[in-house]
Design a protein around this motif. Sequence first.
Motif, PDB file in Angstrom:
ATOM      1  N   UNK B 297       0.826  -1.227   0.000  1.00 58.90           N
ATOM      2  CA  UNK B 297       0.000   0.000   0.000  1.00 58.90           C
ATOM      3  C   UNK B 297       0.853   1.268   0.000  1.00 58.90           C
ATOM      4  N   UNK B 298       1.964   1.258   0.781  1.00 58.05           N
ATOM      5  CA  UNK B 298       2.811   2.456   0.874  1.00 58.05           C
ATOM      6  C   UNK B 298       3.637   2.679  -0.389  1.00 58.05           C
ATOM      7  N   UNK B 299       3.622   1.729  -1.314  1.00 55.48           N
ATOM      8  CA  UNK B 299       4.289   1.901  -2.603  1.00 55.48           C
ATOM      9  C   UNK B 299       3.292   2.312  -3.687  1.00 55.48           C
ATOM     10  N   UNK B 300       2.072   1.788  -3.557  1.00 53.07           N
ATOM     11  CA  UNK B 300       1.054   2.056  -4.574  1.00 53.07           C
ATOM     12  C   UNK B 300       0.514   3.474  -4.476  1.00 53.07           C
ATOM     13  N   UNK B 301       0.449   4.000  -3.247  1.00 52.28           N
ATOM     14  CA  UNK B 301      -0.028   5.375  -3.132  1.00 52.28           C
ATOM     15  C   UNK B 301       0.851   6.146  -2.172  1.00 52.28           C
ATOM     16  N   UNK B 302       0.890   7.452  -2.402  1.00 53.93           N
ATOM     17  CA  UNK B 302       1.743   8.349  -1.630  1.00 53.93           C
ATOM     18  C   UNK B 302       1.851   9.638  -2.404  1.00 53.93           C
ATOM     19  N   UNK B 303       2.906  10.384  -2.176  1.00 56.01           N
ATOM     20  CA  UNK B 303       3.045  11.669  -2.867  1.00 56.01           C
ATOM     21  C   UNK B 303       3.028  11.473  -4.380  1.00 56.01           C
ATOM     22  N   UNK B 304       3.742  10.446  -4.853  1.00 55.48           N
ATOM     23  CA  UNK B 304       3.681  10.076  -6.268  1.00 55.48           C
ATOM     24  C   UNK B 304       3.687   8.550  -6.314  1.00 55.48           C
ATOM     25  N   UNK B 305       2.502   7.964  -6.475  1.00 55.03           N
ATOM     26  CA  UNK B 305       2.326   6.529  -6.281  1.00 55.03           C
ATOM     27  C   UNK B 305       2.939   5.672  -7.370  1.00 55.03           C
ATOM     28  N   UNK B 306       2.959   4.355  -7.067  1.00 56.27           N
ATOM     29  CA  UNK B 306       3.437   3.369  -8.029  1.00 56.27           C
ATOM     30  C   UNK B 306       4.947   3.472  -8.274  1.00 56.27           C
ATOM     31  N   UNK B 307       5.673   3.794  -7.212  1.00 53.03           N
ATOM     32  CA  UNK B 307       7.121   3.953  -7.338  1.00 53.03           C
ATOM     33  C   UNK B 307       7.839   3.179  -6.237  1.00 53.03           C
ATOM     34  N   UNK B 308       8.772   2.296  -6.624  1.00 48.16           N
ATOM     35  CA  UNK B 308       9.801   1.788  -5.699  1.00 48.16           C
ATOM     36  C   UNK B 308      11.134   2.235  -6.277  1.00 48.16           C
ATOM     37  N   UNK B 309      11.966   2.893  -5.481  1.00 50.54           N
ATOM     38  CA  UNK B 309      13.139   3.572  -6.021  1.00 50.54           C
ATOM     39  C   UNK B 309      14.308   3.440  -5.040  1.00 50.54           C
ATOM     40  N   UNK B 310      15.100   2.368  -5.154  1.00 46.09           N
ATOM     41  CA  UNK B 310      16.249   2.211  -4.258  1.00 46.09           C
ATOM     42  C   UNK B 310      17.384   3.158  -4.648  1.00 46.09           C
ATOM     43  N   UNK B 311      18.139   3.609  -3.660  1.00 44.05           N
ATOM     44  CA  UNK B 311      19.367   4.367  -3.919  1.00 44.05           C
ATOM     45  C   UNK B 311      20.576   3.731  -3.236  1.00 44.05           C
ATOM     46  N   UNK B 312      20.403   2.569  -2.587  1.00 43.30           N
ATOM     47  CA  UNK B 312      21.569   1.963  -1.960  1.00 43.30           C
ATOM     48  C   UNK B 312      21.231   0.697  -1.199  1.00 43.30           C
ATOM     49  N   UNK B 313      22.276  -0.033  -0.851  1.00 43.48           N
ATOM     50  CA  UNK B 313      22.127  -1.281  -0.095  1.00 43.48           C
ATOM     51  C   UNK B 313      23.109  -1.276   1.069  1.00 43.48           C
ATOM     52  N   UNK B 324      17.536  -0.429   0.660  1.00 44.73           N
ATOM     53  CA  UNK B 324      16.733   0.706   1.123  1.00 44.73           C
ATOM     54  C   UNK B 324      16.162   1.420  -0.097  1.00 44.73           C
ATOM     55  N   UNK B 325      14.879   1.715  -0.034  1.00 46.66           N
ATOM     56  CA  UNK B 325      14.248   2.302  -1.212  1.00 46.66           C
ATOM     57  C   UNK B 325      13.197   3.333  -0.819  1.00 46.66           C
ATOM     58  N   UNK B 326      13.021   4.275  -1.705  1.00 44.34           N
ATOM     59  CA  UNK B 326      11.943   5.235  -1.558  1.00 44.34           C
ATOM     60  C   UNK B 326      10.654   4.628  -2.063  1.00 44.34           C
ATOM     61  N   UNK B 327       9.570   4.801  -1.303  1.00 47.53           N
ATOM     62  CA  UNK B 327       8.268   4.281  -1.699  1.00 47.53           C
ATOM     63  C   UNK B 327       7.352   5.453  -1.994  1.00 47.53           C
ATOM     64  N   UNK B 328       6.817   5.463  -3.215  1.00 50.54           N
ATOM     65  CA  UNK B 328       5.824   6.471  -3.621  1.00 50.54           C
ATOM     66  C   UNK B 328       6.329   7.895  -3.389  1.00 50.54           C
ATOM     67  N   UNK B 329       7.614   8.127  -3.573  1.00 49.89           N
ATOM     68  CA  UNK B 329       8.223   9.456  -3.384  1.00 49.89           C
ATOM     69  C   UNK B 329       7.860  10.055  -2.029  1.00 49.89           C
ATOM     70  N   UNK B 330       7.710   9.194  -0.996  1.00 47.79           N
ATOM     71  CA  UNK B 330       7.267   9.726   0.291  1.00 47.79           C
ATOM     72  C   UNK B 330       8.025   9.139   1.484  1.00 47.79           C
ATOM     73  N   UNK B 331       8.174   7.829   1.538  1.00 40.90           N
ATOM     74  CA  UNK B 331       8.771   7.210   2.721  1.00 40.90           C
ATOM     75  C   UNK B 331      10.009   6.394   2.347  1.00 40.90           C
ATOM     76  N   UNK B 332      10.768   6.020   3.389  1.00 44.25           N
ATOM     77  CA  UNK B 332      11.915   5.144   3.214  1.00 44.25           C
ATOM     78  C   UNK B 332      11.557   3.757   3.738  1.00 44.25           C
TER      79      UNK B 332
END
Lengths: 349, 349
Positions: B297-313, B324-332
């Motif tokens: 749910x936290x990936x499907x909706x948020x500031x900009x939904x439908x986004x999983x966006x990792x920047x590192x491991x 570690x990834x950004x979910x919906x341009x809102x949370x980590x």
Amino acid sequence: MIQRLSQNPLIQPSDVRPSRPDFEVIGAFNAGVARIGDEVILLLRVAERLKERDPDWVTAPIWNTRTGEVDLFRARRDDEALDLEDERVFRYRGNFYLSSLSHLRVARSSDGIQFSLEDQPALFPACNTESFGLEDPRITQMGKDYWITYKAVSEHGITTALAQTCDFREFTRHGVIFCPENLDVVIFPKTFDGKYVAWTRPVGRHIGLPTIWVARSPDLLHWGDHEPVLAPRPGMWDAARVGSSAVPFLTAQGWLEIYHGADVNHRYCVGLALIDAEDPTKILARSEVPVMQPEAPYELSGFFGNVVFPCGVDLRPDNTLTLYYGAADETTCGASTSVNELLASLSTS
Amino acid sequence: MIQRLSQNPLIQPSDVRPSRPDFEVIGAFNAGVARIGDEVILLLRVAERLKERDPDWVTAPIWNTRTGEVDLFRARRDDEALDLEDERVFRYRGNFYLSSLSHLRVARSSDGIQFSLEDQPALFPACNTESFGLEDPRITQMGKDYWITYKAVSEHGITTALAQTCDFREFTRHGVIFCPENLDVVIFPKTFDGKYVAWTRPVGRHIGLPTIWVARSPDLLHWGDHEPVLAPRPGMWDAARVGSSAVPFLTAQGWLEIYHGADVNHRYCVGLALIDAEDPTKILARSEVPVMQPEAPYELSGFFGNVVFPCGVDLRPDNTLTLYYGAADETTCGASTSVNELLASLSTS
């Protein structure tokens, strides 16, 4: 202040031998300029396309990375997937194509007016970042070396690549020095604080007007420390985009950069930027009105009309100079002026 | 194969103290990842906007180069010159604006799950190429040094800048290393033939899909020898654009790059590229299907939904890792997996 040469155009497409018999040359323009001893060298952009073309089709000549041959991409003019932007470019199924393929060709002259052209290309596409052609070279002399920046265009984007020569017979390529999208790159002919300096013209897909940036390098091959330095000016002759034209040259008042600007109607004009002698990011003055604009018949119409586009100057010891420029994306022309006249235009504008 | 952590989201906007009292944090996401001893460090992108907003107006917080303060650009929603693209961006009179301003903030954890956030920004806009914010850092450790690449965004375009730290308390800035438009830059943690190597993601205004390029550098500051290396694949999950996500790490089979791709509907998914251990331009394998796609749910909706966006491991000695990834341009958020599982997905896909 700037006098067009009475012999213009100096070089026309019909003066250039095609790179293969079934091609025709449609442009011989946007030449980089160098001097070796008593000889003026032009490194021309030569644009070619298929000679016999079916009027119902558009074609794009593309250098094939695998075979090393030029293929022809074709699309029917009535195909709904075709979007014909202008005579130079079209889109098909969202992909971008050029209607001609350019290479670089050497021309030599002892008087700077009558040029003899080589029969063969000097630099022809040779890798996957050059499959749509090589365009708009600029030449910076440092010692015996001439460093050539040129647009390397392909389906991957518009980049700037670097080549080196001592004689315009043998060339060494150094690959892509600025990744997409970057063009109109001029390298200053001296170092600043031990670093080479270039003015570049990146432009991104999303944010930002086509603006000139500065970049610095320890070795001419690797570049960093990018900063925006000269932007378009809303409402003026250079409102829509700017780019460096000639390699800057040092005067008593600072570096003189002859640059081009276009307005929202894609009218390309020429202006000047005076740059601090010690700081290549500091603009001291800038032309309020163009020093040159499309006026002559060969500038107003041609393959793409309303364009004057210099890529270099032949500066002589007496501070007179010939500005070589592409006219209407078709021919090479020349104009005479002097450093004093150019500088005077800045102080009165 | 990849298990989302049950504690997700690990960090939410409400966990972050705003940089000033009249701002609200709307995103704490797209974090670069580093390890110092027993501590996992996240360098978060923190997006802020004005807390009290008039519903009839759109606002863009912009760092002012002259004053060093954040100004608010405002436009009426019913103004015909306004073009509201999505919740993240708008255009006004042809100029591009971001609806939030991002800076980078440090968070620390001993277990990789519970993070304590610093009260103050680690890196805040500080020059004219950062006036629209700092975004999406990636961190490469070499010896004691951590090299941080981040998007530096301004009216001049989207660039990538470089900063350096040993402790995530003091930072040295090294300016713009890739001029517009370039983002999603990851630096490999070793040299190849004496050169540092980065994967970059330039995209030009006119030609070329958003493609990953390689670049090489003698010193991390100056870059050249650019080549396209990994392109979008028509019809697949990464059809519209690709970009590096995590800094690549070496496995028994080669470098593993966790990258993101988007399709034509802007759905961001995660996949893998296996890269030759000795040649950072040679792709050995690539995910046919995503290894991770927006589902929770936290990936499907948020500031900009439908986004999983990792920047590192965070890769541990036993070859397990937390992505570690950004979910919906809102949370980590975090997800667990292992090198073996990731490699296995490539051989079976």
